[in-house]
Scaffold this motif. Sequence first.
Motif, PDB file in Angstrom:
ATOM      1  N   CYS A 152      -4.543   5.608  -0.346  1.00 46.15           N
ATOM      2  CA  CYS A 152      -3.588   4.729  -0.813  1.00 46.15           C
ATOM      3  C   CYS A 152      -2.944   4.784  -2.309  1.00 46.15           C
ATOM      4  O   CYS A 152      -4.073   4.905  -3.190  1.00 46.15           O
ATOM      5  N   HIS A 197      -9.632  -0.641  -4.122  1.00 40.71           N
ATOM      6  CA  HIS A 197      -8.360   0.497  -3.708  1.00 40.71           C
ATOM      7  C   HIS A 197      -8.754   1.925  -3.843  1.00 40.71           C
ATOM      8  O   HIS A 197      -8.524   2.540  -2.738  1.00 40.71           O
ATOM      9  N   HIS A 227       0.721  -1.266  -0.002  1.00 38.88           N
ATOM     10  CA  HIS A 227       0.084  -0.140  -0.090  1.00 38.88           C
ATOM     11  C   HIS A 227       0.926   1.270  -0.159  1.00 38.88           C
ATOM     12  O   HIS A 227       1.875   1.327   0.583  1.00 38.88           O
ATOM     13  N   GLU A 251      -1.080   2.777  -4.111  1.00 42.70           N
ATOM     14  CA  GLU A 251      -1.123   1.523  -5.122  1.00 42.70           C
ATOM     15  C   GLU A 251      -2.223   0.987  -5.265  1.00 42.70           C
ATOM     16  O   GLU A 251      -3.270   0.556  -4.282  1.00 42.70           O
ATOM     17  N   PHE A 252      -2.479   0.454  -6.648  1.00 43.93           N
ATOM     18  CA  PHE A 252      -3.713  -0.322  -6.970  1.00 43.93           C
ATOM     19  C   PHE A 252      -3.868  -1.557  -6.261  1.00 43.93           C
ATOM     20  O   PHE A 252      -3.481  -2.631  -6.922  1.00 43.93           O
ATOM     21  N   CYS A 253      -4.270  -1.609  -5.039  1.00 46.48           N
ATOM     22  CA  CYS A 253      -4.015  -3.051  -4.070  1.00 46.48           C
ATOM     23  C   CYS A 253      -4.988  -3.945  -4.070  1.00 46.48           C
ATOM     24  O   CYS A 253      -5.033  -5.020  -3.774  1.00 46.48           O
ATOM     25  N   MET A 264      -9.923   3.080  -0.394  1.00 47.67           N
ATOM     26  CA  MET A 264      -9.011   3.190   0.620  1.00 47.67           C
ATOM     27  C   MET A 264      -8.474   4.507   0.734  1.00 47.67           C
ATOM     28  O   MET A 264      -7.578   5.252   0.028  1.00 47.67           O
TER      29      MET A 264
HETATM   30 CU1  CUA Z   1      -4.081  -0.141  -0.527  1.00 40.23          CU
HETATM   31 CU2  CUA Z   1      -4.703   0.855  -2.586  1.00 40.23          CU
END
Ligand code: CUA
Length: 766
Positions: free
Chosen positions: A628, A636, A593, A630-632, A639
């Motif tokens: 966040c 996402h 993240h 980062e495409f987690c 987030m």
């Molecule tokens: Cu954690 Cu996007």
Amino acid sequence: MIRGKREKSMKSSLLVLVAGLVAAGASWSAESLQDVMKRRNLSQQDVLAAAKTYVPTGKRDEFIAFSSGGQSGQVIIYGIPSMRILKYLAVFTPEPWQGYGYDEESKAVLAGGRIDGKDITWGDTHHPAISETNGQYDGQFLFINDKANPRLAVIDLRDFETKQIVANPIFKSEHGGAFVSPNTDYVIEAAQYATPLENKKFHPLEEFNERYRGGVTYWKFDRKAGRIDPKQSFSIELPPYSQDLSDFGKGPSDGWSFTNSFCAERYVGGIEKGRPPYEAGCSAKDTDYLHVINWKKAAELFAQGKTRKINGHDVIMMDTAIKEGILFLVPEPKSPHGVDVTPDGKFMVVSGKLDTHVSVYSFDKIMAAIKAGKFESKDPYGIPVIGMQDALHVQVPLGLGPLHTQYDSKACVAYTSLYVDSQVAKWNFCEGKVLDKISVHYNIGHLMTMEGDSVNPAGKYLVALNKLAIDRFNPVGPLHPQNHQLIDISNDKMQLLYDMPLPLGEPHYVVAVAADKLKPGVRYKVGTNSRTDQPSPGAVRAGEEKTVREGNKVTVYGTLIRSHITPETIEAEVGDEITIHLTNLERAEDETHGFTVSTYNVHASAEPGKTVTVKFKADKEGVYPYYCTEFCSALHLEMQGYLLVKPKGWKPTKTALAAATYTEDDYKKQLKKIADTQAVIDSVVGYITSVNYKDFPDVVAMVEDATDQLGKMPDAKAKHEAAAAKQDWEQANLWAEQVWQYQVKAADLGLRAKTYLEQNGAKKAN
Ligand code: CUA
Ligand code: CUK
């Protein structure tokens, strides 16, 4: 239900996509290799080169190269033979993706590189070196120097992060580093441009010969701590000869180090005053000096306290070095560049930039001359000079502008770069004869063979680090990329395989290690400050998140896990100092993240287990989203959170949050969705527990993460049931939805684990 519809339409569009791919695949495979060669105008040779470098999807490279990033101050990591770039590793320069220079942990590392109280946010990286054990690359640490601002960085290859930067206390530039001793007890750095060592009082150029000095620094590396120990490090004062590159002896020459120089004329320029320029004055004489130093004995002298403290650093002065017999000079032709000890440790190869020869010095002969006290003269500082003929094994004419030398796995075979000729020469240093030459594009600086600095080079490939690319690539403006050319050296004739443009600074040197020697981790122990390798005081576990206010300091102890940041609101007053610690609770591989707060110039990258910290002053009232980066996961974008910076003494006028409307019907649909998803989870769990998943640490980590997610369900379930009992359909729906979110994340991990097990040959559990 909107989500249901979206899933359905996603599924049908997926089907269309797959059908399209199959059709495209069919037409692609209908074309033969010959057709492609004709259509793309490729020769047999081209196709052979492609086959030698192509690494199919899912397969990996045999060697990993660590290239200096030149003026970018970074390290560039790529695979060989594919030449695919894997990472730009942040070292001396802020790098946002890794949060380097934007989070507090990495800022502390960069602060180690401050000089005279100033932040220096760039570096001119030249020479990376991999740590060695008994002269062999061990794949544990990487070192790299900054020529412009004399500094050295330590990178731990367990996580590929820069852990330490040390600034040289007595130099103002530094080029002859980083090179490691055969067991990495020391890392050497040699000065380039001579200056007064203390450099606190001004001394004019007229005092150059008396007051200006060069030197070499031996940084003590504490392998257990994984850090350089400045207190155990020392330097040797040397004449102002522009010390250039260095190398450590090995095998029979272990205990000695070698540093060449290029302006033994001690010329100080003055073109603006009508004096001939540096280039004339620094190359006027036929020879410069190779410095031969007994570093093991120097380390003893340091231990005995035979040093002078300069800027708090221990320096063995020239007089002491001469008296104790640890410092000698050998003439070397002419403005040389590169001193490279052969893998057997018997010879030192020096290239004269302005001489067509490489000079191969014999360690045995040098030792014999020293032992016999046979010196041809003394230099102006009283250092004994060994006669060139008394030290030479052989001189070999290779071509114009020889620079650097690397070694093959085959005995006595070396490769030397020819800058002016734009060629690589393959030659035999035992017998002194040329074996082969190949043209490169263009003006090669360093070259590198696989594990070529170690006691047993791996051969196979050579990379030519060309200074100019000129016409090799599509033009991108007057500033061209660098050109790293991959050359096959497994046969008698060298074969050019691949041109790789390097678009990040001018790399000087690169080292490559067998990929299987690197064993980087995929996660940290939860709550780790990755820059110190210690538990972070800002770490918390799930459920322990809190925000603490002390005076005007607001400290957040938060967590990151798919797909929420805890907390989701941070309240502050204008002028507060905000510190946000975030621990990534994930264990699954690649579940990173990122974190930023709008307009406060902070960013952090939190890999699984890591705790990161950002700090700033909330200097303007207003509302600042954080999220966040980062495409987690599928959620996402959700987030997210708000930093609310209120004016002093602010009082709310409205206290209820806006809400959407939900019905009992919606709630029933949620319950159905939860039951369906549970069936999927049960079947995946059934599969995983039916095989030997515990034999796969990666799967165990995923199962732990999934269990974590499922463990949060009962609490949310109790909440939606309690709300439903009170007919609070908003709360009932939202908590039911949260139950489903936990299910989805668990299912996602479970499916990843299942795929992993299937692909890695899991067996039925007994
Ligand atoms: Cu954690 Cu996007
Ligand atoms: S140096 Cu640049 S080409 Cu710094 Cu090793 Cu020779």
